[in-house]
Design a protein around this motif. Structure first.
Motif, PDB file in Angstrom:
ATOM      1  N   ALA A  81       5.762   4.813  -3.651  1.00 48.67           N
ATOM      2  CA  ALA A  81       6.914   5.460  -4.274  1.00 48.67           C
ATOM      3  C   ALA A  81       7.931   4.431  -4.736  1.00 48.67           C
ATOM      4  N   LEU A  82       8.684   4.806  -5.744  1.00 53.62           N
ATOM      5  CA  LEU A  82       9.839   4.040  -6.182  1.00 53.62           C
ATOM      6  C   LEU A  82      11.054   4.740  -5.587  1.00 53.62           C
ATOM      7  N   LEU A  83      11.780   4.018  -4.741  1.00 51.99           N
ATOM      8  CA  LEU A  83      12.960   4.553  -4.067  1.00 51.99           C
ATOM      9  C   LEU A  83      14.194   3.825  -4.570  1.00 51.99           C
ATOM     10  N   ARG A  84      15.321   4.503  -4.531  1.00 56.90           N
ATOM     11  CA  ARG A  84      16.588   3.877  -4.904  1.00 56.90           C
ATOM     12  C   ARG A  84      17.511   3.908  -3.702  1.00 56.90           C
ATOM     13  N   GLY A  85      18.121   2.771  -3.416  1.00 60.66           N
ATOM     14  CA  GLY A  85      19.070   2.668  -2.324  1.00 60.66           C
ATOM     15  C   GLY A  85      20.470   2.444  -2.862  1.00 60.66           C
ATOM     16  N   LEU A  86      21.449   2.985  -2.165  1.00 57.96           N
ATOM     17  CA  LEU A  86      22.850   2.842  -2.548  1.00 57.96           C
ATOM     18  C   LEU A  86      23.650   2.388  -1.342  1.00 57.96           C
ATOM     19  N   ASP A  87      24.422   1.322  -1.515  1.00 58.77           N
ATOM     20  CA  ASP A  87      25.399   0.897  -0.524  1.00 58.77           C
ATOM     21  C   ASP A  87      26.723   1.499  -0.976  1.00 58.77           C
ATOM     22  N   LYS A  88      27.199   2.512  -0.255  1.00 60.78           N
ATOM     23  CA  LYS A  88      28.392   3.253  -0.667  1.00 60.78           C
ATOM     24  C   LYS A  88      29.664   2.411  -0.600  1.00 60.78           C
ATOM     25  N   VAL A  89      29.666   1.360   0.199  1.00 63.34           N
ATOM     26  CA  VAL A  89      30.855   0.519   0.321  1.00 63.34           C
ATOM     27  C   VAL A  89      30.993  -0.402  -0.887  1.00 63.34           C
ATOM     28  N   SER A  90      29.906  -1.078  -1.248  1.00 59.72           N
ATOM     29  CA  SER A  90      29.971  -2.010  -2.372  1.00 59.72           C
ATOM     30  C   SER A  90      29.655  -1.353  -3.711  1.00 59.72           C
ATOM     31  N   GLY A  91      29.045  -0.171  -3.671  1.00 59.31           N
ATOM     32  CA  GLY A  91      28.660   0.507  -4.904  1.00 59.31           C
ATOM     33  C   GLY A  91      27.383  -0.037  -5.514  1.00 59.31           C
ATOM     34  N   GLN A  92      26.712  -0.935  -4.808  1.00 55.97           N
ATOM     35  CA  GLN A  92      25.501  -1.576  -5.314  1.00 55.97           C
ATOM     36  C   GLN A  92      24.300  -0.654  -5.144  1.00 55.97           C
ATOM     37  N   THR A  93      23.472  -0.544  -6.195  1.00 62.26           N
ATOM     38  CA  THR A  93      22.209   0.192  -6.112  1.00 62.26           C
ATOM     39  C   THR A  93      21.064  -0.769  -6.386  1.00 62.26           C
ATOM     40  N   GLU A  94      19.932  -0.461  -5.803  1.00 66.21           N
ATOM     41  CA  GLU A  94      18.743  -1.282  -6.011  1.00 66.21           C
ATOM     42  C   GLU A  94      17.516  -0.399  -5.861  1.00 66.21           C
ATOM     43  N   ASP A  95      16.502  -0.649  -6.705  1.00 67.81           N
ATOM     44  CA  ASP A  95      15.256   0.087  -6.635  1.00 67.81           C
ATOM     45  C   ASP A  95      14.245  -0.710  -5.815  1.00 67.81           C
ATOM     46  N   PHE A  96      13.444   0.020  -5.039  1.00 68.80           N
ATOM     47  CA  PHE A  96      12.454  -0.589  -4.154  1.00 68.80           C
ATOM     48  C   PHE A  96      11.119   0.115  -4.340  1.00 68.80           C
ATOM     49  N   ARG A  97      10.054  -0.654  -4.382  1.00 71.08           N
ATOM     50  CA  ARG A  97       8.702  -0.097  -4.399  1.00 71.08           C
ATOM     51  C   ARG A  97       8.145  -0.195  -2.979  1.00 71.08           C
ATOM     52  N   VAL A  98       7.637   0.932  -2.494  1.00 67.43           N
ATOM     53  CA  VAL A  98       7.077   0.988  -1.141  1.00 67.43           C
ATOM     54  C   VAL A  98       5.720   1.650  -1.229  1.00 67.43           C
ATOM     55  N   GLY A  99       4.693   1.010  -0.673  1.00 68.09           N
ATOM     56  CA  GLY A  99       3.353   1.588  -0.648  1.00 68.09           C
ATOM     57  C   GLY A  99       3.215   2.584   0.488  1.00 68.09           C
ATOM     58  N   ASN A 100       2.259   3.498   0.343  1.00 69.79           N
ATOM     59  CA  ASN A 100       1.989   4.462   1.410  1.00 69.79           C
ATOM     60  C   ASN A 100       1.629   3.714   2.690  1.00 69.79           C
ATOM     61  N   GLY A 101       2.254   4.113   3.788  1.00 67.73           N
ATOM     62  CA  GLY A 101       1.995   3.476   5.072  1.00 67.73           C
ATOM     63  C   GLY A 101       2.789   2.198   5.300  1.00 67.73           C
ATOM     64  N   GLU A 102       3.611   1.806   4.350  1.00 65.32           N
ATOM     65  CA  GLU A 102       4.398   0.580   4.475  1.00 65.32           C
ATOM     66  C   GLU A 102       5.851   0.895   4.834  1.00 65.32           C
TER      67      GLU A 102
END
Length: 119
Positions: free
Chosen positions: A28-49
């Protein structure tokens, strides 16, 4: 109250969704957000990882998508816990098109599903 309404809607939509066939993606392609800094980043994660997304560890069990419409929606089973902790703060299915139905409840970080990785 909102969760009850979401559950009722999900149960009403179950016969419609049951006719759609789904398949598992490689991850899956997931998106993370740090609400304090406002920074977002996309992450690729494989099944079982497991991936470290800011201060969280995110484990992907499976990512499923409709066979007829691979870009239409994604359903990912995620287990999320704070880095270095043992107890999960989220464990369940997250839906890309409706992230508020089953969302991570964390004071600083947010994680949501963008799409499944398809061949």
């Amino acid at each position: 109250m909102i969760r009850l309404a979401a559950l009722i809607l999900a149960l009403l939509a179950a016969p419609v969704l049951a006719s759609d066939q789904v398949t598992s993606g490689a991850g899956a392609l997931l998106r993370g957000l740090d609400k304090v800094s406002g920074q977002t980043e996309d992450f690729r994660v494989g099944n079982g990882e497991t991936a470290e997304i800011y201060g969280l560890d995110v484990a992907l069990g499976d990512c499923r998508y409709p066979v007829e419409n691979p870009t239409g929606d994604a359903f990912a089973y995620l287990t999320i816990w704070e880095h270095g902790q043992r107890q999960a703060i989220f464990d369940g299915w997250m839906i890309a098109s409706s992230p508020a139905l089953s969302a991570l409840d964390h004071s600083r970080y947010d994680v949501w599903v963008i799409r499944c990785m398809t061949p």
